[in-house]
Scaffold this active site. Structure first.
Site, short mmCIF file in Angstrom:
data_model
loop_
_atom_site.label_atom_id
_atom_site.label_comp_id
_atom_site.label_asym_id
_atom_site.label_seq_id
_atom_site.Cartn_x
_atom_site.Cartn_y
_atom_site.Cartn_z
N HIS A 341 -3.96 9.31 6.15
CA HIS A 341 -3.86 8.96 4.73
C HIS A 341 -3.84 7.44 4.55
CE1 HIS A 341 -2.51 9.72 0.53
NE2 HIS A 341 -1.93 8.54 0.68
N GLU A 342 -3.00 6.77 5.33
CA GLU A 342 -2.91 5.31 5.20
C GLU A 342 -4.18 4.62 5.71
OE1 GLU A 342 -0.71 4.20 3.34
OE2 GLU A 342 0.53 5.99 3.32
N HIS A 345 -6.54 4.39 2.85
CA HIS A 345 -6.25 3.22 2.01
C HIS A 345 -6.75 1.94 2.70
CE1 HIS A 345 -3.99 4.99 -1.23
NE2 HIS A 345 -3.04 5.49 -0.44
N GLU A 371 -6.29 6.14 -4.45
CA GLU A 371 -5.75 7.37 -3.87
C GLU A 371 -6.88 8.31 -3.44
OE1 GLU A 371 -2.23 9.53 -2.77
OE2 GLU A 371 -2.65 7.46 -3.29
#
Length: 578
Positions: A341-342, A345, A371
């Protein structure tokens, strides 16, 4: 930035630590901030994205960047003024970069005893930044350029548009209002921390009412032409008014609730003990996650990979992007899912336009758009079946006890569905229902059709109606989230908007890269990364709204039907539904 029971994957691990209230308050404000600007800042709009070096260059370092105005405008006076505007915007962004690094250090390296002086440092720096953001000379340059109408470059026009927006927002609030906001956010947050621990709604209620009253006032001051709740939404998701969200979430709720109920009534997925019960060594997890992050395309020459209580992505990208994650010996999916997830980003940050570095157009368009990039990698890739052809032998290498676990079993493990009370523990399928509940409630609170005192009963009824769950306490119900306590009213929709955008972007990526999923199964993520870099990351805030960006990239504005179809197909197959 800003996820799991022991035996199943949850998309966003965001559990609070037992740190002091002051430290947790700083963390809450930092993390709710915003990947929108990519800077770790309090959850309110206005401070441009921190992106680069300070103007003064140490010996041997690169020179400060300056804007080339060649070809920007036919009128040399206009070109000169644009160059002057960019110089000021870059300085503000670079100072914000210092603040971002202070925030990162606060959450990763700073000794606990330095909290007091760090607060003073950040406050002093914030005052300098605010002074530059509201400088009348900056306002005159913005006014003279008239939204960039005399410029020949679309990116330059977008810089003028967003500079005007930022300046208007910063100058609309008096110092007294800003001070009141800061004080109430700290007071309300600290009250919430204690009240949640003690399940004491009565103590929290008046503080929350004061917060909603103040945020209504701020929305009216900063965005006087918008309906009051649209003003709150615009701080996080510009170009997405409540009328549009009502239609999007109305479709989502109507289509998802009966399908969720069908999945929940189905037999649970049978999984091997090695996946859901055995402990996984934390050091081996860290090695695994670093290997996967590099394979996905995270550039370690321009990034860091650290551990924190709460995973987040910070730094001053694209040259300096800093991921933090965490590992749980009883839940390997938390570390791996949170890391990917990170990384999503971080790939956005590392892929941003260097040509427009430190200028408004290089920022992410909205929190939902940022997001969408983390969720695309997390849900479409990590939670997709092709990924596990690549990942399974790597996991076997780092964790020999899983040698008999198949790719199909790993795929099922990260996609199990169950109804739960806590949003941050929710699976991909039930998560949108948690967001819709919060959106509808805060909209009514903001518009005055509901009183703060009615929140607990309304919350509990909605949870029963949507997920057939009885809420045992307010701590596990309406007081579970930090957002309202720090004034982040209007933030919740961005989570599900990001998920919907991710599905739509991924569908377009598959159309543009016909063998995409075959490449993913082989561990070749470069085609997808390059496609996202070109279509989304480098474009930044060129377009005025997420719908405009989606139309440019996918051919249509946000379409919730694409997301619903994605969920129904995936979970119909997983749960063998008729």
């Amino acid at each position: 930035g800003c996820r799991m029971e022991l035996a199943r994957f949850r998309p966003r691990p965001r559990r609070r630590s037992s740190a002091s209230a002051a430290a947790v308050a700083a963390l809450a404000l930092t993390l709710l901030a915003a990947m929108y600007a990519g800077t770790l800042r309090a959850a309110r709009a206005g401070i441009p994205r921190a992106s680069s070096r300070l103007g003064a260059s140490p010996a041997g370092s690169a020179k400060p960047r300056t804007v080339s105005t060649a070809g920007i405008a036919a009128d040399p006076t206009v070109a000169t003024k644009y160059g002057q505007l960019c110089d000021r915007l870059r300085e503000i962004s670079q100072l914000s970069g210092v603040s971002a690094i202070l925030g990162w250090d606060e959450q990763t390296m700073m000794p606990g005893g330095a909290a007091g002086i760090r607060g003073q440092q950040k406050s002093a720096l914030a005052a300098v930044i605010h002074e530059k953001q509201t400088d009348p000379v900056l306002g005159e340059l913005i006014q003279d350029l008239e939204d960039g109408s005399g410029l020949d470059c679309e990116f330059a026009k977008a810089n003028c548009r967003d500079a005007k927006r930022d300046y208007s927002l910063e100058t609309a609030k008096s110092k007294d209002i800003a001070k009141t906001e800061a004080e109430l956010e700290a007071d309300c947050f600290n009250t919430w921390v204690k009240a949640r621990q003690e399940d004491d709604w009565g103590t929290f209620e008046p503080k929350l009412k004061a917060m909603f009253d103040l945020k209504k006032k701020v929305a009216g001051l900063t965005r006087p032409t918008l309906p009051v709740y649209d003003g709150a939404l615009d701080a996080f998701e510009r170009g997405m008014p409540a009328e549009r969200l009502d239609a999007i979430f109305g479709t989502l709720k109507k289509d998802l609730i009966p399908f969720v109920q069908q999945v929940l009534a189905s037999p649970s997925l049978d999984l091997p003990k090695a996946v859901v019960e055995d402990e996984w060594d934390v050091k081996a997890q860290a090695d695994l996650c670093l290997e996967v992050a590099k394979d996905l395309g995270f550039n370690m020459d321009r990034g860091r990979f650290d551990v924190s209580v709460h995973p987040f992505t910070g730094g001053v990208g694209p040259m300096d992007v800093r991921i933090t994650t965490r590992y749980n010996p009883n839940n390997w999916m938390e570390g791996m899912g949170g890391t990917i997830h990170e990384v999503g980003h971080a790939l956005y940050e590392q892929g941003r336009s260097e040509e427009q570095l430190d200028l408004p157009v290089s920022r992410a368009l909205s929190m939902g758009v940022h997001e969408s990039q983390s969720l695309l990698w997390e849900r479409m890739v990590f939670q997709g079946r092709p990924f596990w052809e690549y990942a399974t032998p790597i996991i076997h290498k780092h964790f020999p006890h899983t040698k008999d676990v198949s790719a199909d079993e790993f795929y099922k493990a990260v996609n199990r569905v169950s109804a739960g009370l806590i949003r941050v523990d929710a699976d991909e399928l039930t998560y949108p229902l948690h967001i819709i509940l919060r959106y509808q409630m805060e909209k009514r609170l903001f518009e005055g059709s509901m009183d703060v005192g009615d929140v607990p009963d309304t919350w509990n009824k909605d949870m029963k109606d949507t997920l057939n769950l009885d809420v045992p306490s307010n701590a596990k119900g309406c007081m579970q989230d930090v957002h309202w306590s720090v004034g982040a009213i209007g933030y919740f929709p961005s989570y599900s908007l990001g998920a919907m955008m991710a599905a739509q972007f991924y569908e377009a990526a598959k159309a543009g890269i016909p063998d995409l999923e075959e490449q993913i199964s082989k561990g070749n993520f470069e085609p997808l990364k390059t496609w996202l870099n070109e279509k989304i990351h480098r474009v930044g805030s060129l377009y005025a709204s997420p719908d405009e960006l989606l139309t440019a990239v996918t051919g249509k504005a946000l379409d919730p039907a694409i997301y619903v179809d994605y969920l129904k197909k995936k979970y119909t197959d997983l749960y063998n539904l008729a």
